[in-house]
Design a protein around this motif. Structure first.
Motif, PDB file in Angstrom:
ATOM      1  N   PHE A 262     -34.682   2.411  23.287  1.00 11.21           N
ATOM      2  CA  PHE A 262     -33.418   2.398  22.544  1.00 11.21           C
ATOM      3  C   PHE A 262     -33.573   3.337  21.352  1.00 11.21           C
ATOM      4  O   PHE A 262     -34.315   3.057  20.419  1.00 11.21           O
ATOM      5  CB  PHE A 262     -33.084   0.979  22.072  1.00 11.21           C
ATOM      6  N   ASP A 263     -32.883   4.454  21.420  1.00 13.06           N
ATOM      7  CA  ASP A 263     -32.937   5.450  20.339  1.00 13.06           C
ATOM      8  C   ASP A 263     -31.550   5.518  19.703  1.00 13.06           C
ATOM      9  O   ASP A 263     -30.607   6.045  20.290  1.00 13.06           O
ATOM     10  CB  ASP A 263     -33.346   6.812  20.892  1.00 13.06           C
ATOM     11  N   SER A 264     -31.420   4.978  18.513  1.00  6.03           N
ATOM     12  CA  SER A 264     -30.118   4.887  17.851  1.00  6.03           C
ATOM     13  C   SER A 264     -29.829   6.051  16.922  1.00  6.03           C
ATOM     14  O   SER A 264     -28.776   6.089  16.285  1.00  6.03           O
ATOM     15  CB  SER A 264     -30.050   3.579  17.044  1.00  6.03           C
ATOM     16  N   ARG A 265     -30.730   7.021  16.839  1.00  8.06           N
ATOM     17  CA  ARG A 265     -30.577   8.068  15.822  1.00  8.06           C
ATOM     18  C   ARG A 265     -29.296   8.864  15.978  1.00  8.06           C
ATOM     19  O   ARG A 265     -28.670   9.220  14.972  1.00  8.06           O
ATOM     20  CB  ARG A 265     -31.799   8.996  15.858  1.00  8.06           C
ATOM     21  N   ARG A 266     -28.902   9.164  17.176  1.00 13.97           N
ATOM     22  CA  ARG A 266     -27.679   9.955  17.401  1.00 13.97           C
ATOM     23  C   ARG A 266     -26.673   9.188  18.251  1.00 13.97           C
ATOM     24  O   ARG A 266     -25.862   9.781  18.956  1.00 13.97           O
ATOM     25  CB  ARG A 266     -28.046  11.290  18.057  1.00 13.97           C
ATOM     26  N   LEU A 267     -26.712   7.884  18.132  1.00 12.60           N
ATOM     27  CA  LEU A 267     -25.883   7.020  18.965  1.00 12.60           C
ATOM     28  C   LEU A 267     -24.650   6.545  18.195  1.00 12.60           C
ATOM     29  O   LEU A 267     -24.779   5.889  17.163  1.00 12.60           O
ATOM     30  CB  LEU A 267     -26.703   5.805  19.405  1.00 12.60           C
ATOM     31  N   PRO A 268     -23.445   6.880  18.665  1.00 10.07           N
ATOM     32  CA  PRO A 268     -22.235   6.352  18.008  1.00 10.07           C
ATOM     33  C   PRO A 268     -22.180   4.839  18.119  1.00 10.07           C
ATOM     34  O   PRO A 268     -22.701   4.251  19.069  1.00 10.07           O
ATOM     35  CB  PRO A 268     -21.094   7.014  18.792  1.00 10.07           C
ATOM     36  N   LEU A 269     -21.544   4.208  17.156  1.00 11.40           N
ATOM     37  CA  LEU A 269     -21.344   2.773  17.226  1.00 11.40           C
ATOM     38  C   LEU A 269     -20.325   2.459  18.317  1.00 11.40           C
ATOM     39  O   LEU A 269     -19.548   3.311  18.734  1.00 11.40           O
ATOM     40  CB  LEU A 269     -20.878   2.231  15.880  1.00 11.40           C
ATOM     41  N   SER A 270     -20.288   1.205  18.758  1.00  8.94           N
ATOM     42  CA  SER A 270     -19.467   0.839  19.914  1.00  8.94           C
ATOM     43  C   SER A 270     -17.976   1.012  19.648  1.00  8.94           C
ATOM     44  O   SER A 270     -17.199   1.172  20.588  1.00  8.94           O
ATOM     45  CB  SER A 270     -19.749  -0.610  20.318  1.00  8.94           C
ATOM     46  N   THR A 271     -17.548   0.976  18.385  1.00  4.98           N
ATOM     47  CA  THR A 271     -16.124   1.141  18.067  1.00  4.98           C
ATOM     48  C   THR A 271     -15.804   2.529  17.530  1.00  4.98           C
ATOM     49  O   THR A 271     -14.674   2.768  17.082  1.00  4.98           O
ATOM     50  CB  THR A 271     -15.677   0.082  17.045  1.00  4.98           C
ATOM     51  N   SER A 272     -16.767   3.431  17.544  1.00  2.00           N
ATOM     52  CA  SER A 272     -16.514   4.785  17.052  1.00  2.00           C
ATOM     53  C   SER A 272     -15.718   5.584  18.085  1.00  2.00           C
ATOM     54  O   SER A 272     -15.802   5.332  19.292  1.00  2.00           O
ATOM     55  CB  SER A 272     -17.832   5.508  16.758  1.00  2.00           C
ATOM     56  N   PHE A 273     -14.958   6.554  17.597  1.00  6.64           N
ATOM     57  CA  PHE A 273     -14.193   7.428  18.492  1.00  6.64           C
ATOM     58  C   PHE A 273     -15.141   8.359  19.228  1.00  6.64           C
ATOM     59  O   PHE A 273     -16.265   8.599  18.801  1.00  6.64           O
ATOM     60  CB  PHE A 273     -13.174   8.237  17.688  1.00  6.64           C
TER      61      PHE A 273
ATOM     62  N   TYR B 133     -14.547  14.284  19.392  1.00  6.25           N
ATOM     63  CA  TYR B 133     -13.340  15.088  19.266  1.00  6.25           C
ATOM     64  C   TYR B 133     -13.598  16.409  18.539  1.00  6.25           C
ATOM     65  O   TYR B 133     -12.679  17.175  18.295  1.00  6.25           O
ATOM     66  CB  TYR B 133     -12.271  14.303  18.497  1.00  6.25           C
ATOM     67  N   GLY B 134     -14.824  16.658  18.134  1.00  3.76           N
ATOM     68  CA  GLY B 134     -15.139  17.863  17.383  1.00  3.76           C
ATOM     69  C   GLY B 134     -14.953  17.685  15.900  1.00  3.76           C
ATOM     70  O   GLY B 134     -15.777  18.107  15.100  1.00  3.76           O
ATOM     71  N   THR B 135     -13.834  17.072  15.515  1.00  2.00           N
ATOM     72  CA  THR B 135     -13.571  16.781  14.114  1.00  2.00           C
ATOM     73  C   THR B 135     -13.047  15.349  14.000  1.00  2.00           C
ATOM     74  O   THR B 135     -12.485  14.794  14.949  1.00  2.00           O
ATOM     75  CB  THR B 135     -12.525  17.728  13.499  1.00  2.00           C
ATOM     76  N   VAL B 136     -13.219  14.771  12.813  1.00  2.79           N
ATOM     77  CA  VAL B 136     -12.685  13.437  12.558  1.00  2.79           C
ATOM     78  C   VAL B 136     -11.159  13.487  12.559  1.00  2.79           C
ATOM     79  O   VAL B 136     -10.484  12.573  13.036  1.00  2.79           O
ATOM     80  CB  VAL B 136     -13.217  12.891  11.226  1.00  2.79           C
ATOM     81  N   ALA B 137     -10.606  14.579  12.024  1.00  2.00           N
ATOM     82  CA  ALA B 137      -9.145  14.714  11.985  1.00  2.00           C
ATOM     83  C   ALA B 137      -8.542  14.664  13.390  1.00  2.00           C
ATOM     84  O   ALA B 137      -7.488  14.049  13.605  1.00  2.00           O
ATOM     85  CB  ALA B 137      -8.765  16.018  11.289  1.00  2.00           C
ATOM     86  N   ALA B 138      -9.189  15.303  14.359  1.00  2.00           N
ATOM     87  CA  ALA B 138      -8.689  15.293  15.731  1.00  2.00           C
ATOM     88  C   ALA B 138      -8.727  13.883  16.309  1.00  2.00           C
ATOM     89  O   ALA B 138      -7.819  13.464  17.049  1.00  2.00           O
ATOM     90  CB  ALA B 138      -9.508  16.239  16.595  1.00  2.00           C
ATOM     91  N   ALA B 139      -9.773  13.120  15.980  1.00  2.00           N
ATOM     92  CA  ALA B 139      -9.865  11.733  16.454  1.00  2.00           C
ATOM     93  C   ALA B 139      -8.735  10.892  15.866  1.00  2.00           C
ATOM     94  O   ALA B 139      -8.109  10.089  16.573  1.00  2.00           O
ATOM     95  CB  ALA B 139     -11.217  11.140  16.071  1.00  2.00           C
ATOM     96  N   PHE B 140      -8.429  11.108  14.599  1.00  3.42           N
ATOM     97  CA  PHE B 140      -7.343  10.356  13.976  1.00  3.42           C
ATOM     98  C   PHE B 140      -5.982  10.774  14.532  1.00  3.42           C
ATOM     99  O   PHE B 140      -5.087   9.935  14.717  1.00  3.42           O
ATOM    100  CB  PHE B 140      -7.374  10.541  12.461  1.00  3.42           C
TER     101      PHE B 140
END
Length: 581
Positions: free
Chosen positions: A430-441, A444-451
């Protein structure tokens, strides 16, 4: 599935003693069951990250928190995920190197809750070290973070440090006194926008991996083996809301209760020999002071203070002073407020006034016990295996900080598996260093695009765009569950108070996030309670919603409201006295 509350008791018994229906029904994630591989004590950032990594490695894990997730130290922060620039003065290069790496991993894990934030390291002609030496320190700090933007969404990447001249600095920070001001070094760290929500996102990731999380479940002592060996075989738990007790068997117990590590061990604390050094951190929550960036300044008294714009307000602190006695009794005192006033006023254009400050925030940090003062004590963490004290199966973790919680969790579980692998179930990588959280988008390249994409979800919900963005920021992909509640019942789209919070969040806090008190909801699920005293109308509205969900009668509503008001009244009295002197 992210963590949900199961409404019926888990089948069977736990340690020969059936847990209360309330305790079992509050379980987030997997139902409360028989023996666990690992029981983690403490629902702050340390305990949550340790539990997350235990479940990630495939171990059957239960997380037990005596009040609420993040109710102690982990919500009383400076709202920053930072490498600790001042630790360079202490030559604590290891903590700095680890922290700047972990700062990047948190930005990858939850970019919807993490934002870039510029800090201005100010220099006066009387301050020490002088501006050139400060610049050398910032350059060294940035060298540790040479890959700070690798894998991070494009719109939350950090630029290189630079010098800000006196005139430009006064435009950015009008509260600064111009007398002797020479300028500032600007460098970028990261804003932990809502620590309470980021902690809950980590809890959801833990339960998504099969873990069980329980709040309002106080560990009162250890279970010991009946074979005479004295080995630890689990914990005794008291339901903080009903008073009922249960035994939770576990092959390994990890005590990460922060300043409560001794209390959690009950009568076994002397044998364990656990000791922590407590540091009280008090912040002032003040009006908007016109800052565009955070200030990191050293006052004439030699103390550092961070002054940050946050959610239309200004956060000032922390005090970082020694604290004795039980962390349960930690309160803001007049001396805490005066220390912050003294530090800030020594570099300000005008003194801080009572009308500037709305409330205070207090937390107690569990530092590694040393003979030094808490201000200069390292933020490293220690892992203690208590087998040598005759408590085989018990580990204690002390020290650490928010930023390095992920690394702590990974290292603790590595150590536990190395020591007790033969007694635990099978494990996996289990390597969490580059792992998004389960509720993360997604990517999308940018946070703005995800929103932008999030704003188009659940279109039939009668919720304005500004509120949709607010929910997407707080909940990540789970914001769709909140919107679905408002779609099914338009009354739940009504606002709670003057801000963007809505009634559906109160319902979701109970049904999906384990909230059981007014403080759980206002201070750690919604935003309104983190921004100062909650207006009376919003207080009553939230309490009425909770009454319908939790079965409170009028006496129950009154007790919850009065308990909340009592804390506010005590805080107000301290502020009044501190500014009257």
């Amino acid at each position: 599935m992210t963590g949900t509350v199961h409404g019926s008791p888990a089948g069977g018994t736990v340690g020969g003693q059936a847990p209360s229906a309330a305790l079992a029904g509050r379980a987030l994630g997997a139902p409360l069951r028989g023996e666990y591989d690992v029981a983690v004590i403490g629902g702050g950032i340390s305990g949550v990250q340790i539990a997350r990594h235990a479940a990630g490695r495939g171990l059957r894990t239960v997380l037990l928190e005596k009040v609420d997730f993040g109710a102690g130290t982990s919500s009383a922060t400076t709202k920053a995920i930072h490498g600790g620039l001042r630790y360079l003065e202490q030559y604590d290069f290891g903590v700095v190197a680890e922290s700047v790496a972990e700062r990047r991993f948190l930005a990858i894990a939850a970019p919807h809750l993490v934002q870039p934030r510029s800090f201005l390291l100010t220099a006066f002609d009387w301050s020490a070290p002088k501006a050139p030496m400060l610049g050398a320190g910032v350059a060294l700090y940035e060298a540790f973070a040479w890959n700070r933007n690798t894998g991070v969404p494009r719109d939350i990447r950090s630029p290189r440090f630079r010098w800000v001249g006196r005139r430009n600095l006064l435009r950015r920070a009008p509260i600064l006194s111009p007398d002797g001001l020479t300028g500032a070094w600007r460098h970028d760290d990261t804003l932990n926008l809502h620590p309470e929500r980021l902690l809950l996102a980590l809890v959801h990731s833990f339960t998504a991996d099969g873990g069980t999380a329980l709040n309002h479940a106080e560990v009162t002592g250890l279970l010991r083996g009946a074979d005479g060996s004295g080995a630890v075989t689990g914990v005794r738990v008291r339901d903080s809301l009903t008073g009922e007790t249960a035994a939770v068997p576990a092959r390994t117990v990890i005590n990460a209760a922060g300043p409560w590590v001794q209390q959690a061990l009950g009568g076994d604390a002397p044998q364990a020999g656990v000791r922590v050094q407590q540091a009280k951190g008090v912040h002032l929550l003040a009006r908007d002071m016109g800052l565009t960036d955070s200030l990191y300044v050293r006052g004439r008294n030699g103390r550092h203070v961070v002054v940050s714009p946050w959610q239309g307000r200004t956060l000032i602190g922390p005090t970082d002073t020694p604290s004795a006695g039980s962390a349960d009794d930690a309160r803001t005192e007049v001396e805490d407020v005066q220390l912050l006033r003294e530090t800030l006023d020594s570099i300000s254009a005008r003194p801080l006034r009572r009308e500037d400050v709305t409330s205070t925030i207090v937390g107690v940090r569990p530092l590694v016990a040393t003979n030094g003062d808490t201000y200069s004590t390292s933020r490293r963490f220690t892992i203690t295996d208590h087998a040598q004290q005759g408590l085989d199966g018990l580990f204690t973790v002390t020290g650490g900080k928010w930023t390095t919680g992920r690394a702590m969790g990974a290292q603790v579980i590595d150590r536990v598996i190395a020591a007790r692998g033969s007694r635990l179930g099978p494990t996996r990588r289990f390597d969490s260093r580059r792992l998004p959280l389960s509720t993360s988008f997604g990517d999308y390249g940018t946070v703005a695009a995800a929103f932008d994409a999030a704003l188009r979800r659940v279109p039939a919900a009668p919720v304005p765009q500004a509120v949709r963005l607010h929910l997407a920021r707080l909940y990540g992909t789970a914001h769709e569950r909140v919107l679905a509640l408002a779609e099914a019942d338009p009354r739940l789209a009504e606002p709670i108070g003057p801000g963007p919070d809505i009634a559906a969040q109160v319902v979701y806090a109970v049904t999906d996030e384990g909230a059981r008190t007014l403080a759980d909801v206002l201070e750690r699920r919604l935003v309104i309670g983190t921004l100062g005293p909650v207006p009376e109308g919003a207080l009553r509205q939230a309490a009425a919603l909770l009454a319908g969900l939790l079965g409170w009668d009028e006496a129950g509503i009154r007790a919850e409201v009065e308990a909340y008001r009592g804390r506010l009244d005590a805080d107000r009295d301290v502020l009044d006295e501190a500014f009257a002197r």
